[in-house]
Design a protein around this motif. Structure first.
Motif, PDB file in Angstrom:
ATOM      1  N   ILE A 161      11.784   2.633  13.494  1.00 41.68           N
ATOM      2  CA  ILE A 161      13.079   3.242  13.184  1.00 41.68           C
ATOM      3  C   ILE A 161      13.251   4.549  13.952  1.00 41.68           C
ATOM      4  CG2 ILE A 161      13.247   2.192  10.902  1.00 41.68           C
ATOM      5  CD1 ILE A 161      12.420   5.023   9.794  1.00 41.68           C
ATOM      6  N   SER A 162      14.496   4.834  14.314  1.00 41.38           N
ATOM      7  CA  SER A 162      14.832   6.101  14.968  1.00 41.38           C
ATOM      8  C   SER A 162      15.462   7.006  13.916  1.00 41.38           C
ATOM      9  CB  SER A 162      15.810   5.872  16.113  1.00 41.38           C
ATOM     10  OG  SER A 162      15.231   5.058  17.103  1.00 41.38           O
ATOM     11  N   ALA A 163      14.842   8.164  13.697  1.00 35.75           N
ATOM     12  CA  ALA A 163      15.307   9.090  12.663  1.00 35.75           C
ATOM     13  C   ALA A 163      14.681  10.456  12.900  1.00 35.75           C
ATOM     14  CB  ALA A 163      14.900   8.576  11.280  1.00 35.75           C
ATOM     15  N   ASP A 164      15.239  11.443  12.224  1.00 34.25           N
ATOM     16  CA  ASP A 164      14.584  12.740  12.114  1.00 34.25           C
ATOM     17  C   ASP A 164      13.972  12.756  10.720  1.00 34.25           C
ATOM     18  OD1 ASP A 164      15.276  13.756  14.636  1.00 34.25           O
ATOM     19  OD2 ASP A 164      17.252  14.354  13.910  1.00 34.25           O
ATOM     20  N   ILE A 165      12.665  12.946  10.642  1.00 33.30           N
ATOM     21  CA  ILE A 165      11.946  12.842   9.374  1.00 33.30           C
ATOM     22  C   ILE A 165      11.289  14.169   9.043  1.00 33.30           C
ATOM     23  CG2 ILE A 165      10.071  11.675   8.158  1.00 33.30           C
ATOM     24  CD1 ILE A 165      10.607   9.214   9.885  1.00 33.30           C
ATOM     25  N   VAL A 166      11.434  14.558   7.784  1.00 27.89           N
ATOM     26  CA  VAL A 166      10.774  15.743   7.255  1.00 27.89           C
ATOM     27  C   VAL A 166       9.879  15.282   6.115  1.00 27.89           C
ATOM     28  CG1 VAL A 166      11.082  17.962   6.099  1.00 27.89           C
ATOM     29  CG2 VAL A 166      12.708  17.244   7.867  1.00 27.89           C
ATOM     30  N   ILE A 167       8.611  15.700   6.144  1.00 29.66           N
ATOM     31  CA  ILE A 167       7.659  15.364   5.090  1.00 29.66           C
ATOM     32  C   ILE A 167       7.094  16.660   4.524  1.00 29.66           C
ATOM     33  CG2 ILE A 167       5.481  14.237   4.522  1.00 29.66           C
ATOM     34  CD1 ILE A 167       6.043  12.256   6.820  1.00 29.66           C
ATOM     35  N   ASN A 168       7.235  16.809   3.214  1.00 22.87           N
ATOM     36  CA  ASN A 168       6.662  17.950   2.508  1.00 22.87           C
ATOM     37  C   ASN A 168       5.538  17.414   1.629  1.00 22.87           C
ATOM     38  OD1 ASN A 168       8.524  20.011   3.478  1.00 22.87           O
ATOM     39  ND2 ASN A 168      10.055  18.876   2.317  1.00 22.87           N
ATOM     40  N   ASP A 169       4.313  17.772   1.986  1.00 21.95           N
ATOM     41  CA  ASP A 169       3.124  17.178   1.379  1.00 21.95           C
ATOM     42  C   ASP A 169       2.410  18.159   0.456  1.00 21.95           C
ATOM     43  OD1 ASP A 169       0.799  15.436   1.085  1.00 21.95           O
ATOM     44  OD2 ASP A 169      -0.198  16.802   2.471  1.00 21.95           O
ATOM     45  N   PHE A 170       1.898  17.625  -0.651  1.00 15.50           N
ATOM     46  CA  PHE A 170       1.096  18.423  -1.567  1.00 15.50           C
ATOM     47  C   PHE A 170      -0.210  17.686  -1.844  1.00 15.50           C
ATOM     48  CE2 PHE A 170       1.421  22.198  -4.147  1.00 15.50           C
ATOM     49  CZ  PHE A 170       0.436  22.031  -5.110  1.00 15.50           C
ATOM     50  N   GLY A 171      -0.930  17.341  -0.762  1.00 16.48           N
ATOM     51  CA  GLY A 171      -2.255  16.749  -0.886  1.00 16.48           C
ATOM     52  C   GLY A 171      -2.287  15.253  -1.086  1.00 16.48           C
ATOM     53  N   ALA A 172      -1.270  14.544  -0.604  1.00 12.97           N
ATOM     54  CA  ALA A 172      -1.245  13.087  -0.744  1.00 12.97           C
ATOM     55  C   ALA A 172      -2.322  12.439   0.127  1.00 12.97           C
ATOM     56  CB  ALA A 172       0.133  12.544  -0.364  1.00 12.97           C
ATOM     57  N   THR A 173      -2.893  11.351  -0.371  1.00 14.67           N
ATOM     58  CA  THR A 173      -3.873  10.593   0.405  1.00 14.67           C
ATOM     59  C   THR A 173      -3.135   9.744   1.444  1.00 14.67           C
ATOM     60  OG1 THR A 173      -3.803   8.691  -1.089  1.00 14.67           O
ATOM     61  CG2 THR A 173      -5.408  10.452  -1.599  1.00 14.67           C
ATOM     62  N   PRO A 174      -3.825   9.264   2.474  1.00 11.02           N
ATOM     63  CA  PRO A 174      -3.167   8.399   3.463  1.00 11.02           C
ATOM     64  C   PRO A 174      -2.494   7.179   2.833  1.00 11.02           C
ATOM     65  CG  PRO A 174      -5.265   9.139   4.320  1.00 11.02           C
ATOM     66  CD  PRO A 174      -5.213   9.590   2.881  1.00 11.02           C
ATOM     67  N   GLY A 175      -3.099   6.611   1.795  1.00  5.49           N
ATOM     68  CA  GLY A 175      -2.485   5.463   1.117  1.00  5.49           C
ATOM     69  C   GLY A 175      -1.156   5.814   0.472  1.00  5.49           C
ATOM     70  N   VAL A 176      -1.073   6.983  -0.136  1.00  4.90           N
ATOM     71  CA  VAL A 176       0.179   7.434  -0.757  1.00  4.90           C
ATOM     72  C   VAL A 176       1.221   7.719   0.321  1.00  4.90           C
ATOM     73  CG1 VAL A 176       1.252   9.268  -2.133  1.00  4.90           C
ATOM     74  CG2 VAL A 176      -0.929   8.287  -2.846  1.00  4.90           C
ATOM     75  N   VAL A 177       0.802   8.303   1.428  1.00  2.94           N
ATOM     76  CA  VAL A 177       1.734   8.569   2.527  1.00  2.94           C
ATOM     77  C   VAL A 177       2.362   7.262   3.009  1.00  2.94           C
ATOM     78  CG1 VAL A 177       1.967   9.418   4.897  1.00  2.94           C
ATOM     79  CG2 VAL A 177       0.522  10.658   3.266  1.00  2.94           C
ATOM     80  N   TYR A 178       1.538   6.260   3.267  1.00  2.00           N
ATOM     81  CA  TYR A 178       2.053   4.973   3.753  1.00  2.00           C
ATOM     82  C   TYR A 178       2.933   4.312   2.694  1.00  2.00           C
ATOM     83  CZ  TYR A 178       2.259   0.883   6.717  1.00  2.00           C
ATOM     84  OH  TYR A 178       2.707  -0.119   7.538  1.00  2.00           O
ATOM     85  N   LEU A 179       2.559   4.424   1.422  1.00  2.00           N
ATOM     86  CA  LEU A 179       3.369   3.877   0.334  1.00  2.00           C
ATOM     87  C   LEU A 179       4.751   4.510   0.313  1.00  2.00           C
ATOM     88  CD1 LEU A 179       3.486   2.213  -2.405  1.00  2.00           C
ATOM     89  CD2 LEU A 179       2.852   4.379  -3.465  1.00  2.00           C
ATOM     90  N   ARG A 180       4.818   5.836   0.429  1.00  2.00           N
ATOM     91  CA  ARG A 180       6.119   6.528   0.424  1.00  2.00           C
ATOM     92  C   ARG A 180       6.948   6.161   1.656  1.00  2.00           C
ATOM     93  NH1 ARG A 180       7.131   7.510  -4.540  1.00  2.00           N
ATOM     94  NH2 ARG A 180       5.855   9.102  -5.523  1.00  2.00           N
TER      95      ARG A 180
END
Length: 99
Positions: free
Chosen positions: A68-87
């Motif tokens: 996908i083409s987009a501008d993405i902003v991610i604000n993280d508070f210690g998520a694991t790689p699995g949670v990142v991919y899930l989101r």
């Protein structure tokens, strides 16, 4: 706090804004914005320093599957790689939702 930025060549523009997740312990929020560019920019603000390679691996895996083409902003508070991919996958579901 660490700020990371990545760019990926992509081919499928999104047409609406998406917001998934929350900034809380072990979680993160992801905001997607439409763009006219043939690439995706990802800006990450994380409280966990030193995980740039892990972020890059997760994002590369995601964009290999969903270009996908987009501008993405991610604000993280210690998520694991699995949670990142899930989101990220949850954001794709929101994009395809026909509400």
């Amino acid at each position: 706090m660490e700020s990371l930025s990545y760019t990926y060549k992509t081919t499928q523009p999104i047409t609406k804004k998406v917001h998934v997740g929350v900034v809380g312990s072990g979680d993160l929020e992801i905001l997607l914005f439409p763009t006219k560019k043939a690439e995706t920019s990802v800006k990450i603000c994380t409280g966990s320093d030193g995980f740039g390679d892990v972020w890059q691996n997760v994002l590369t895996r995601f964009f290999d599957r969903y270009p996908i083409s987009a501008d993405i902003v991610i604000n993280d508070f210690g998520a694991t790689p699995g949670v990142v991919y899930l989101r990220l996958t949850q954001a794709m579901e929101e994009l395809s939702d026909e509400k």
